[in-house]
Write a protein that holds these residues in place. Structure first.
Motif, PDB file in Angstrom:
ATOM      1  N   LEU A  63      -8.298  -5.955   3.438  1.00 64.84           N
ATOM      2  CA  LEU A  63      -7.524  -7.038   2.597  1.00 64.84           C
ATOM      3  C   LEU A  63      -7.093  -8.085   3.570  1.00 64.84           C
ATOM      4  O   LEU A  63      -7.109  -9.530   3.168  1.00 64.84           O
ATOM      5  CB  LEU A  63      -6.424  -6.494   1.940  1.00 64.84           C
ATOM      6  CG  LEU A  63      -6.933  -5.380   0.698  1.00 64.84           C
ATOM      7  CD1 LEU A  63      -5.691  -4.870  -0.054  1.00 64.84           C
ATOM      8  CD2 LEU A  63      -7.892  -6.176  -0.208  1.00 64.84           C
ATOM      9  N   LEU A 121     -13.887  -1.158  -2.099  1.00 63.76           N
ATOM     10  CA  LEU A 121     -13.069  -2.344  -1.708  1.00 63.76           C
ATOM     11  C   LEU A 121     -13.618  -3.306  -0.753  1.00 63.76           C
ATOM     12  O   LEU A 121     -13.466  -4.505  -0.675  1.00 63.76           O
ATOM     13  CB  LEU A 121     -11.739  -2.071  -1.038  1.00 63.76           C
ATOM     14  CG  LEU A 121     -10.438  -2.900  -1.003  1.00 63.76           C
ATOM     15  CD1 LEU A 121      -9.752  -2.819  -2.357  1.00 63.76           C
ATOM     16  CD2 LEU A 121      -9.747  -2.420   0.310  1.00 63.76           C
ATOM     17  N   MET A 181       0.732  -1.191  -0.061  1.00 61.41           N
ATOM     18  CA  MET A 181       0.042   0.111   0.060  1.00 61.41           C
ATOM     19  C   MET A 181       0.805   1.292   0.008  1.00 61.41           C
ATOM     20  O   MET A 181       1.416   1.721   1.061  1.00 61.41           O
ATOM     21  CB  MET A 181      -0.838   0.003   1.210  1.00 61.41           C
ATOM     22  CG  MET A 181      -2.235  -0.362   1.488  1.00 61.41           C
ATOM     23  SD  MET A 181      -3.514  -0.227   0.588  1.00 61.41           S
ATOM     24  CE  MET A 181      -4.116   1.255   0.445  1.00 61.41           C
ATOM     25  N   LEU A 186      -6.929  -0.358  -5.483  1.00 62.08           N
ATOM     26  CA  LEU A 186      -5.765   0.400  -4.379  1.00 62.08           C
ATOM     27  C   LEU A 186      -4.960   1.341  -5.266  1.00 62.08           C
ATOM     28  O   LEU A 186      -4.127   1.929  -4.644  1.00 62.08           O
ATOM     29  CB  LEU A 186      -4.856  -1.076  -4.273  1.00 62.08           C
ATOM     30  CG  LEU A 186      -5.400  -2.143  -3.251  1.00 62.08           C
ATOM     31  CD1 LEU A 186      -4.711  -3.245  -3.057  1.00 62.08           C
ATOM     32  CD2 LEU A 186      -5.890  -1.256  -1.868  1.00 62.08           C
ATOM     33  N   ARG A 187      -4.774   1.039  -6.601  1.00 63.70           N
ATOM     34  CA  ARG A 187      -4.074   2.231  -7.668  1.00 63.70           C
ATOM     35  C   ARG A 187      -4.714   3.538  -7.434  1.00 63.70           C
ATOM     36  O   ARG A 187      -3.900   4.377  -7.120  1.00 63.70           O
ATOM     37  CB  ARG A 187      -3.758   1.413  -8.734  1.00 63.70           C
ATOM     38  CG  ARG A 187      -2.665   2.078  -9.399  1.00 63.70           C
ATOM     39  CD  ARG A 187      -1.782   1.043 -10.169  1.00 63.70           C
ATOM     40  NE  ARG A 187      -2.636   0.555 -11.177  1.00 63.70           N
ATOM     41  CZ  ARG A 187      -1.916  -0.374 -12.199  1.00 63.70           C
ATOM     42  NH1 ARG A 187      -0.782  -1.000 -11.929  1.00 63.70           N
ATOM     43  NH2 ARG A 187      -2.547  -1.259 -12.953  1.00 63.70           N
ATOM     44  N   MET A 198      -8.258  -0.239   4.457  1.00 64.59           N
ATOM     45  CA  MET A 198      -8.203  -0.828   3.214  1.00 64.59           C
ATOM     46  C   MET A 198      -7.469  -2.029   3.826  1.00 64.59           C
ATOM     47  O   MET A 198      -7.890  -3.131   3.011  1.00 64.59           O
ATOM     48  CB  MET A 198      -7.798   0.036   1.938  1.00 64.59           C
ATOM     49  CG  MET A 198      -9.082   0.943   1.634  1.00 64.59           C
ATOM     50  SD  MET A 198      -8.543   2.060   0.287  1.00 64.59           S
ATOM     51  CE  MET A 198      -9.135   1.151  -1.073  1.00 64.59           C
ATOM     52  N   SER A 199      -6.170  -1.826   4.111  1.00 62.06           N
ATOM     53  CA  SER A 199      -5.289  -2.939   4.227  1.00 62.06           C
ATOM     54  C   SER A 199      -5.769  -4.025   5.304  1.00 62.06           C
ATOM     55  O   SER A 199      -5.643  -4.994   5.118  1.00 62.06           O
ATOM     56  CB  SER A 199      -3.955  -2.374   4.671  1.00 62.06           C
ATOM     57  OG  SER A 199      -3.836  -1.317   5.405  1.00 62.06           O
ATOM     58  N   ASN A 212     -12.873   2.957  -0.694  1.00 61.49           N
ATOM     59  CA  ASN A 212     -12.890   2.258   0.604  1.00 61.49           C
ATOM     60  C   ASN A 212     -13.969   1.288   0.532  1.00 61.49           C
ATOM     61  O   ASN A 212     -13.743   0.183   0.944  1.00 61.49           O
ATOM     62  CB  ASN A 212     -12.727   3.278   1.839  1.00 61.49           C
ATOM     63  CG  ASN A 212     -12.344   2.490   3.136  1.00 61.49           C
ATOM     64  OD1 ASN A 212     -12.037   1.466   3.095  1.00 61.49           O
ATOM     65  ND2 ASN A 212     -12.529   3.234   4.156  1.00 61.49           N
ATOM     66  N   ALA A 234      -6.433   4.367   3.912  1.00 62.07           N
ATOM     67  CA  ALA A 234      -5.618   3.316   3.598  1.00 62.07           C
ATOM     68  C   ALA A 234      -5.364   2.124   4.315  1.00 62.07           C
ATOM     69  O   ALA A 234      -5.170   1.068   4.171  1.00 62.07           O
ATOM     70  CB  ALA A 234      -4.307   3.919   3.159  1.00 62.07           C
ATOM     71  N   THR A 262      -6.532   4.513  -4.798  1.00 60.59           N
ATOM     72  CA  THR A 262      -6.109   5.092  -3.413  1.00 60.59           C
ATOM     73  C   THR A 262      -4.716   5.917  -3.366  1.00 60.59           C
ATOM     74  O   THR A 262      -4.729   6.886  -2.802  1.00 60.59           O
ATOM     75  CB  THR A 262      -6.163   3.909  -2.577  1.00 60.59           C
ATOM     76  OG1 THR A 262      -7.357   3.099  -2.694  1.00 60.59           O
ATOM     77  CG2 THR A 262      -6.398   4.427  -1.061  1.00 60.59           C
ATOM     78  N   ASP A 263      -3.762   5.084  -3.923  1.00 58.66           N
ATOM     79  CA  ASP A 263      -2.484   5.713  -4.212  1.00 58.66           C
ATOM     80  C   ASP A 263      -2.610   7.157  -4.498  1.00 58.66           C
ATOM     81  O   ASP A 263      -1.917   7.981  -4.344  1.00 58.66           O
ATOM     82  CB  ASP A 263      -1.448   4.900  -4.953  1.00 58.66           C
ATOM     83  CG  ASP A 263      -1.227   3.481  -4.086  1.00 58.66           C
ATOM     84  OD1 ASP A 263      -1.639   3.448  -2.832  1.00 58.66           O
ATOM     85  OD2 ASP A 263      -0.531   2.476  -4.880  1.00 58.66           O
ATOM     86  N   GLN A 299     -10.263  -4.973  -7.240  1.00 60.62           N
ATOM     87  CA  GLN A 299      -9.305  -4.597  -6.160  1.00 60.62           C
ATOM     88  C   GLN A 299      -8.038  -3.954  -6.416  1.00 60.62           C
ATOM     89  O   GLN A 299      -7.583  -3.024  -5.859  1.00 60.62           O
ATOM     90  CB  GLN A 299      -9.317  -5.774  -5.231  1.00 60.62           C
ATOM     91  CG  GLN A 299     -10.518  -5.961  -4.379  1.00 60.62           C
ATOM     92  CD  GLN A 299     -10.308  -7.309  -3.703  1.00 60.62           C
ATOM     93  OE1 GLN A 299      -9.923  -8.248  -3.983  1.00 60.62           O
ATOM     94  NE2 GLN A 299     -10.641  -7.398  -2.347  1.00 60.62           N
TER      95      GLN A 299
END
Lengths: 261, 241
Positions: free
Chosen positions: A257, B216, A1, B16-17, A253-254, B213, A250, B19-20, B12
């Motif tokens: 996951l 996901l 992440m 995630l990309r 989200m992790s 979020n 973030a 979110t970055d 997913q």
């Protein structure tokens, strides 16, 4: 992440921003203080799909690529060298520079420092010194029985001596200029020193081409504008919060996951 | 058999990309001349195990939001904000780079430089040198740098590109380009003593962040439900044999 680290760079940047702003506010009443501003730049980008790459054998090209940045960095904290306003103090050794230039001060180690804070005093030997007791170059000593001292716009120091009608010229103050004033390094105590970035000092008499004039009995106030500082402070605080929100998201989200069965 | 999970996985990875990218936008809230990015998603048809087509998602590209950022007054004579479409040209050791961050300084040689010390180019492709002892610098709307005695030290080079989206961000507020720069239109002007801020709108970014979020989480719930379904199927089918 990556997002965790990216948000952290944003929070660090805003923290620096708040530090710079609070230093400005703290120096609101510092003579000749020049306000500072933090400037930021984006960090490197990772090209996950390069823009303009071929998407087929027939020469079709990708109109937009995927470029993910990696956050922000502080590029510079620079001084804004605009003139501060002058306040009347009626003290004959308070000197303000109106225009460009710096007073030259001999530091205890013999090197030269530069300042625009002209709140000078007399040493026990009658020499003109700064509030810290450092000699103002070229080292002007007032005779013992001086009753009044006048510093004119072009930096001549004239002493009126008891029993004499005409004031006596006891010295000439000189100012220093730099190609890049913002490149001077701050030592604290209102002193600045020359660096490779500032360029070499050129000296000259006050009032001559490119040099400011001396105003006796005045001091240059700090150029901090409190309203804009407070506004900047609020903006910085909000930006900090936004970045912490990104960090939180973030993190969530992790966490999501990590719970995959 | 694994189709549902791989379809969700494609989403997913893209989220995630995204979110970055959103975190990068937010971290550059105070970066001069920064242009926020947006993620473009596209449906991608792949062949599923039963011979039919399954629809995957792909993050096909990031587009830059080219709207102008807010102009803030700094009163610093060497700060310039570009109004209208265009870029200033900076000479770096790797060749010309383009920027909308007009925060400049004078170096020890009197050249107008960026925070990294790269020389800002004039329309004659030379650095602009401010003569020593200049009291006041005025930068006109057209970018001409005038010193106190009325002498023109140079004119800031303003360029534009046929397709701004093809500019590559290289960090430090600079862009590189394979395209040949064209002179900017006459409507593009510069304002002295001001800087263009970042055009990132925090409310939008936070909203997108929340949406990513949640998306996901839904994907995650689906993956778990799918895992349960598969394991149930194995259990039940195993029993009947």
């Amino acid at each position: 992440m990556r997002a965790l680290n990216i948000a952290a760079t944003g929070m660090l940047a805003q923290q620096l921003n708040v530090e710079v702003i609070s230093n400005n506010i703290a120096n609101l009443n510092t003579t000749a203080y020049k306000r500072q501003r933090a400037e930021f730049q984006d960090l490197l980008y990772e090209n996950q799909r390069r823009v303009g790459a071929d998407s087929s054998d027939n020469g079709n090209i990708i109109p937009v690529g995927v470029q993910v940045g990696s956050g922000v960095k502080a590029a510079a904290v620079y001084r804004i060298t605009t003139q501060g306003s002058l306040t009347n103090t009626n003290n004959s050794l308070d000197l303000a520079i109106q225009g460009r230039g710096f007073f030259q001060i001999t530091m205890p180690d013999g090197s030269t420092a530069y300042t625009r804070a002209g709140s000078f005093q007399l040493s026990p030997t009658g020499e003109i010194v700064t509030a810290d007791g450092y000699v103002v170059q070229p080292g002007i000593t007032l005779p013992n029985n001086t009753t009044a001292v006048t510093v004119n716009a072009s930096g001549q120091v004239l002493a009126t001596i008891a029993g004499q009608t005409n004031p006596q010229n006891v010295g000439q103050l000189q100012l220093a200029n730099f190609p890049n004033e913002a490149g001077l390094e701050a030592l604290g105590g209102n002193y600045l020193v020359e660096t490779a970035a500032s360029g070499a000092a050129t000296t000259g008499n006050p009032g001559s081409t490119a040099f400011g004039q001396i105003q006796q009995g005045y001091l240059e106030t700090s150029n901090v504008d409190i309203v804009s500082e407070i506004t900047n402070l609020i903006t910085a605080q909000r930006a900090y919060e936004m970045n912490s929100k990104a960090l939180q998201t973030a993190d969530q989200m992790s966490q999501t996951l990590s719970q995959v069965q | 058999m694994n189709d549902p999970s791989t379809i969700v996985l494609s989403s997913q990875v893209a989220l995630l990309r995204m979110t970055d990218m959103l975190a990068n936008n937010l971290s550059n809230l105070s970066t001069n001349g920064f242009k926020g990015q947006e993620m473009l998603f596209e449906e991608y048809l792949g062949e599923a195990s039963d011979g039919k087509q399954a629809s995957y998602v792909q993050d096909i590209g990031t587009a830059r939001d080219l709207r102008e950022g807010p102009i803030t007054q700094t009163n610093n004579p060497l700060d310039v904000a570009i109004q209208g479409s265009g870029y200033l040209v900076v000479q770096t050791p790797l060749g010309p780079r383009y920027t909308r961050d007009g925060h400049f300084q004078i170096d020890a040689q009197g050249q107008i430089v960026t925070s990294q010390g790269y020389a800002v180019q004039s329309d004659a492709n030379t650095p602009i040198v401010i003569p020593d002892g200049t009291r006041k610098i005025t930068i006109g709307k057209d970018g001409s740098v005038v010193t106190a005695d009325g002498a023109i030290a140079g004119k800031l080079q303003l360029v534009d590109f046929a397709d701004d989206q093809k500019l590559l961000p290289v960090g430090s507020n600079l862009f590189s380009s394979d395209q040949t720069p064209q002179p900017a239109s006459a409507n593009t002007t510069v304002a002295q003593g001001a800087l263009e801020g970042s055009n990132v709108e925090p409310v939008l970014e936070i909203t997108r962040l929340i949406a990513a979020n949640r998306a996901l989480t839904y994907n995650h719930d689906f993956t778990n439900a799918e895992a349960t379904r598969v394991s149930n199927a194995i259990d039940h089918l195993g029993k009947t044999v």
